[in-house]
Design a protein around this motif. Structure first.
Motif, PDB file in Angstrom:
ATOM      1  N   TRP A 171      18.317   2.689   4.885  1.00  0.00           N
ATOM      2  CA  TRP A 171      18.607   3.153   6.228  1.00  0.00           C
ATOM      3  C   TRP A 171      17.382   2.916   7.098  1.00  0.00           C
ATOM      4  O   TRP A 171      16.448   2.241   6.674  1.00  0.00           O
ATOM      5  N   ALA A 172      17.380   3.482   8.287  1.00  0.00           N
ATOM      6  CA  ALA A 172      16.222   3.336   9.170  1.00  0.00           C
ATOM      7  C   ALA A 172      15.035   4.103   8.593  1.00  0.00           C
ATOM      8  O   ALA A 172      15.186   4.956   7.722  1.00  0.00           O
ATOM      9  N   SER A 173      13.848   3.795   9.079  1.00  0.00           N
ATOM     10  CA  SER A 173      12.679   4.609   8.761  1.00  0.00           C
ATOM     11  C   SER A 173      12.568   5.713   9.816  1.00  0.00           C
ATOM     12  O   SER A 173      13.200   5.649  10.877  1.00  0.00           O
ATOM     13  N   LEU A 174      11.721   6.707   9.510  1.00  0.00           N
ATOM     14  CA  LEU A 174      11.525   7.806  10.466  1.00  0.00           C
ATOM     15  C   LEU A 174      10.994   7.270  11.790  1.00  0.00           C
ATOM     16  O   LEU A 174      11.475   7.650  12.862  1.00  0.00           O
ATOM     17  N   ASP A 175      10.001   6.375  11.732  1.00  0.00           N
ATOM     18  CA  ASP A 175       9.440   5.938  13.014  1.00  0.00           C
ATOM     19  C   ASP A 175      10.403   5.047  13.784  1.00  0.00           C
ATOM     20  O   ASP A 175      10.410   5.075  15.017  1.00  0.00           O
ATOM     21  N   GLU A 176      11.275   4.301  13.086  1.00  0.00           N
ATOM     22  CA  GLU A 176      12.300   3.547  13.825  1.00  0.00           C
ATOM     23  C   GLU A 176      13.232   4.505  14.561  1.00  0.00           C
ATOM     24  O   GLU A 176      13.483   4.348  15.761  1.00  0.00           O
ATOM     25  N   ALA A 177      13.766   5.491  13.844  1.00  0.00           N
ATOM     26  CA  ALA A 177      14.758   6.389  14.455  1.00  0.00           C
ATOM     27  C   ALA A 177      14.157   7.138  15.643  1.00  0.00           C
ATOM     28  O   ALA A 177      14.740   7.171  16.734  1.00  0.00           O
ATOM     29  N   VAL A 178      12.987   7.731  15.437  1.00  0.00           N
ATOM     30  CA  VAL A 178      12.358   8.483  16.533  1.00  0.00           C
ATOM     31  C   VAL A 178      11.999   7.524  17.669  1.00  0.00           C
ATOM     32  O   VAL A 178      12.176   7.845  18.852  1.00  0.00           O
ATOM     33  N   GLY A 179      11.530   6.334  17.314  1.00  0.00           N
ATOM     34  CA  GLY A 179      11.147   5.348  18.323  1.00  0.00           C
ATOM     35  C   GLY A 179      12.326   4.915  19.181  1.00  0.00           C
ATOM     36  O   GLY A 179      12.201   4.833  20.410  1.00  0.00           O
ATOM     37  N   TRP A 180      13.458   4.640  18.556  1.00  0.00           N
ATOM     38  CA  TRP A 180      14.645   4.231  19.342  1.00  0.00           C
ATOM     39  C   TRP A 180      15.065   5.342  20.299  1.00  0.00           C
ATOM     40  O   TRP A 180      15.385   5.097  21.455  1.00  0.00           O
ATOM     41  N   ILE A 181      15.101   6.578  19.779  1.00  0.00           N
ATOM     42  CA  ILE A 181      15.555   7.709  20.606  1.00  0.00           C
ATOM     43  C   ILE A 181      14.614   7.907  21.788  1.00  0.00           C
ATOM     44  O   ILE A 181      15.045   8.054  22.937  1.00  0.00           O
ATOM     45  N   ARG A 182      13.314   7.874  21.527  1.00  0.00           N
ATOM     46  CA  ARG A 182      12.346   8.121  22.602  1.00  0.00           C
ATOM     47  C   ARG A 182      12.342   6.983  23.607  1.00  0.00           C
ATOM     48  O   ARG A 182      12.194   7.199  24.812  1.00  0.00           O
ATOM     49  N   ALA A 183      12.496   5.752  23.116  1.00  0.00           N
ATOM     50  CA  ALA A 183      12.515   4.606  24.031  1.00  0.00           C
ATOM     51  C   ALA A 183      13.667   4.751  25.022  1.00  0.00           C
ATOM     52  O   ALA A 183      13.566   4.306  26.166  1.00  0.00           O
ATOM     53  N   ALA A 184      14.758   5.375  24.576  1.00  0.00           N
ATOM     54  CA  ALA A 184      15.922   5.558  25.442  1.00  0.00           C
ATOM     55  C   ALA A 184      15.866   6.900  26.179  1.00  0.00           C
ATOM     56  O   ALA A 184      16.884   7.394  26.670  1.00  0.00           O
ATOM     57  N   ASP A 185      14.639   7.491  26.262  1.00  0.00           N
ATOM     58  CA  ASP A 185      14.436   8.759  26.977  1.00  0.00           C
ATOM     59  C   ASP A 185      15.196   9.932  26.377  1.00  0.00           C
ATOM     60  O   ASP A 185      15.599  10.848  27.101  1.00  0.00           O
ATOM     61  N   GLY A 186      15.409   9.891  25.071  1.00  0.00           N
ATOM     62  CA  GLY A 186      16.094  10.995  24.418  1.00  0.00           C
ATOM     63  C   GLY A 186      15.122  11.908  23.682  1.00  0.00           C
ATOM     64  O   GLY A 186      13.912  11.667  23.646  1.00  0.00           O
ATOM     65  N   VAL A 187      15.673  12.953  23.118  1.00  0.00           N
ATOM     66  CA  VAL A 187      14.913  13.955  22.369  1.00  0.00           C
ATOM     67  C   VAL A 187      15.311  13.838  20.896  1.00  0.00           C
ATOM     68  O   VAL A 187      16.503  13.840  20.570  1.00  0.00           O
ATOM     69  N   ALA A 188      14.307  13.729  20.013  1.00  0.00           N
ATOM     70  CA  ALA A 188      14.571  13.588  18.573  1.00  0.00           C
ATOM     71  C   ALA A 188      14.527  14.952  17.888  1.00  0.00           C
ATOM     72  O   ALA A 188      13.605  15.743  18.114  1.00  0.00           O
ATOM     73  N   VAL A 189      15.534  15.206  17.052  1.00  0.00           N
ATOM     74  CA  VAL A 189      15.726  16.505  16.411  1.00  0.00           C
ATOM     75  C   VAL A 189      15.969  16.290  14.915  1.00  0.00           C
ATOM     76  O   VAL A 189      16.789  15.438  14.539  1.00  0.00           O
ATOM     77  N   VAL A 190      15.302  17.051  14.054  1.00  0.00           N
ATOM     78  CA  VAL A 190      15.613  16.976  12.619  1.00  0.00           C
ATOM     79  C   VAL A 190      16.912  17.740  12.384  1.00  0.00           C
ATOM     80  O   VAL A 190      17.001  18.939  12.670  1.00  0.00           O
ATOM     81  N   ALA A 191      17.938  17.023  11.869  1.00  0.00           N
ATOM     82  CA  ALA A 191      19.215  17.664  11.572  1.00  0.00           C
ATOM     83  C   ALA A 191      19.094  18.521  10.311  1.00  0.00           C
ATOM     84  O   ALA A 191      18.402  18.141   9.358  1.00  0.00           O
ATOM     85  N   HIS A 192      19.763  19.676  10.316  1.00  0.00           N
ATOM     86  CA  HIS A 192      19.900  20.569   9.150  1.00  0.00           C
ATOM     87  C   HIS A 192      18.784  20.427   8.098  1.00  0.00           C
ATOM     88  O   HIS A 192      19.040  20.003   6.964  1.00  0.00           O
ATOM     89  N   PRO A 193      17.540  20.827   8.460  1.00  0.00           N
ATOM     90  CA  PRO A 193      16.423  20.646   7.512  1.00  0.00           C
ATOM     91  C   PRO A 193      16.598  21.406   6.199  1.00  0.00           C
ATOM     92  O   PRO A 193      15.977  21.039   5.199  1.00  0.00           O
ATOM     93  N   GLY A 194      17.493  22.386   6.160  1.00  0.00           N
ATOM     94  CA  GLY A 194      17.709  23.134   4.921  1.00  0.00           C
ATOM     95  C   GLY A 194      18.497  22.358   3.878  1.00  0.00           C
ATOM     96  O   GLY A 194      18.637  22.805   2.742  1.00  0.00           O
ATOM     97  N   ARG A 195      19.031  21.197   4.245  1.00  0.00           N
ATOM     98  CA  ARG A 195      19.924  20.496   3.329  1.00  0.00           C
ATOM     99  C   ARG A 195      19.237  19.441   2.476  1.00  0.00           C
ATOM    100  O   ARG A 195      19.878  18.825   1.640  1.00  0.00           O
ATOM    101  N   TYR A 196      17.955  19.210   2.694  1.00  0.00           N
ATOM    102  CA  TYR A 196      17.314  18.101   1.983  1.00  0.00           C
ATOM    103  C   TYR A 196      16.683  18.558   0.678  1.00  0.00           C
ATOM    104  O   TYR A 196      16.246  19.688   0.551  1.00  0.00           O
ATOM    105  N   ARG A 197      16.637  17.624  -0.265  1.00  0.00           N
ATOM    106  CA  ARG A 197      16.012  17.931  -1.547  1.00  0.00           C
ATOM    107  C   ARG A 197      14.517  17.717  -1.452  1.00  0.00           C
ATOM    108  O   ARG A 197      13.977  16.734  -1.939  1.00  0.00           O
ATOM    109  N   MET A 198      13.854  18.627  -0.772  1.00  0.00           N
ATOM    110  CA  MET A 198      12.397  18.559  -0.643  1.00  0.00           C
ATOM    111  C   MET A 198      11.841  19.958  -0.846  1.00  0.00           C
ATOM    112  O   MET A 198      12.465  20.943  -0.467  1.00  0.00           O
ATOM    113  N   SER A 199      10.627  20.015  -1.420  1.00  0.00           N
ATOM    114  CA  SER A 199       9.942  21.293  -1.542  1.00  0.00           C
ATOM    115  C   SER A 199       9.470  21.720  -0.153  1.00  0.00           C
ATOM    116  O   SER A 199       9.483  20.917   0.793  1.00  0.00           O
ATOM    117  N   GLY A 200       9.025  22.969  -0.062  1.00  0.00           N
ATOM    118  CA  GLY A 200       8.485  23.458   1.209  1.00  0.00           C
ATOM    119  C   GLY A 200       7.314  22.600   1.670  1.00  0.00           C
ATOM    120  O   GLY A 200       7.185  22.284   2.856  1.00  0.00           O
TER     121      GLY A 200
END
Ligand code: AMP
Ligand code: MN
Ligand code: MN
Ligand code: MN
Length: 279
Positions: A171-200
């Motif tokens: 899929w996209a990388s983090l900097d691609e996704a945030v970069g595309w959104i910001r380039a289009a004057d949008g706001v980037a938001v982490v979706a449902h951070p509780g759903r990922y398999r990551m430690s604190g």
């Protein structure tokens, strides 16, 4: 008039069950005043959503939910309030979607190898846009075959990492996704951070990187969060200075997920993400 923001939802433009116009009408009927349609990796539903939202007296906020992989973890980044005609954003999403059908062919081959033939054809019955084919469509087809009683079981046994029908996809990388959104004057938001398999700790490294790249907000109150998640990520929003977002992650009626507008309000001390959207 009271305001209610629902900033995460899906339509048939990706893996939702209702057309954009039906989601718009339902949002209005359920008292949502400001609504973002955030289909996976596509802006295709926004035109129909805009017309129907206007008719329903709902303010449409442009949205998208971009699939990325960060440190091998699949993560979703929501973009809000961007210019939907921006060519860089559109081109990035086009490339991302191109990979879906290729991945689906490989998933279908993998399922055939374990005795489930023609899964691609079966999954494609559930979407009008083949390039939007997702694991959710395969899951519906496997439920239809009677192999499992619900989609959750299909995911658990067949469609998640390490299981026979799961196929890695870049899929996209983090900097691609945030970069595309910001380039289009949008706001980037982490979706449902509780759903990922990551430690604190890993989640905090992710948040720090997201913030460095210009990420502005995280979802705190959302359809995929328990009350514990909401409390935890409210604290993380304070710690990182993020704005907070909220949304149902609506995919349709009777999907076992919350309906439009059905989530707890944000804690009052948090900065709501809509302050960044001019509301
Ligand atoms: P994809 O984008 O093709 O990887 O498919 C992901 C979609 O499948 C998500 O957006 C959800 O709608 C759905 N999904 C993911 N995990 C599950 C699960 N455990 N149970 C039911 N649906 C799921
Ligand atoms: Mn989905
Ligand atoms: Mn998601
Ligand atoms: Mn979603």
């Amino acid at each position: 008039m009271s305001t209610l923001f629902d900033l995460h939802s899906h339509s048939t433009a990706s893996d939702g069950l209702l057309s954009p116009a039906h989601v718009a009408a339902r949002a209005g009927a359920r008292g949502v005043s400001h609504w973002a349609l955030t289909d996976h990796d596509t802006l295709a539903g926004l035109d129909a959503a805009r017309a129907a939202a206007e008719a329903a007296g709902v303010r449409l906020i442009h949205g998208v939910e971009i699939s990325i992989v960060w440190e091998d973890v699949p993560i979703h980044i929501v973009g809000l309030g961007f210019d939907a005609t921006h060519s860089g954003l559109r081109a990035g999403l086009d490339v991302l979607r191109g990979g879906r059908l290729q991945r689906a062919r490989r998933m279908s081959d993998a399922l055939a190898a374990i005795g489930i033939p023609d899964a691609l054809a079966g999954a494609l019955k559930y979407t009008e846009t083949p390039e939007q084919i997702s694991r959710a469509h395969f899951a519906r087809y496997l439920v239809e075959l009677g192999l499992f009683k619900d989609k959750g079981e299909v995911f658990e046994h067949y469609l998640t990492p390490g299981k026979p029908g799961y196929v890695q996809h870049r899929w996209a990388s983090l900097d691609e996704a945030v970069g595309w959104i910001r380039a289009a004057d949008g706001v980037a938001v982490v979706a449902h951070p509780g759903r990922y398999r990551m430690s604190g700790g890993q989640t905090r490294r992710f948040f720090a990187e997201f913030k460095d790249l210009g990420g502005a907000a995280i979802e705190v109150s959302c359809g995929s969060h328990t009350p514990d998640h909401a409390r935890h990520f409210a604290r993380e929003a304070r710690r990182f200075g993020f704005h907070a977002s909220q949304g149902s992650d609506f995919h349709g009626v009777e999907t076992g997920r919350p309906d439009l507008g059905a989530f707890a309000p944000l804690p009052e001390d948090l900065k709501p993400v809509w302050r960044l959207l001019g509301y």
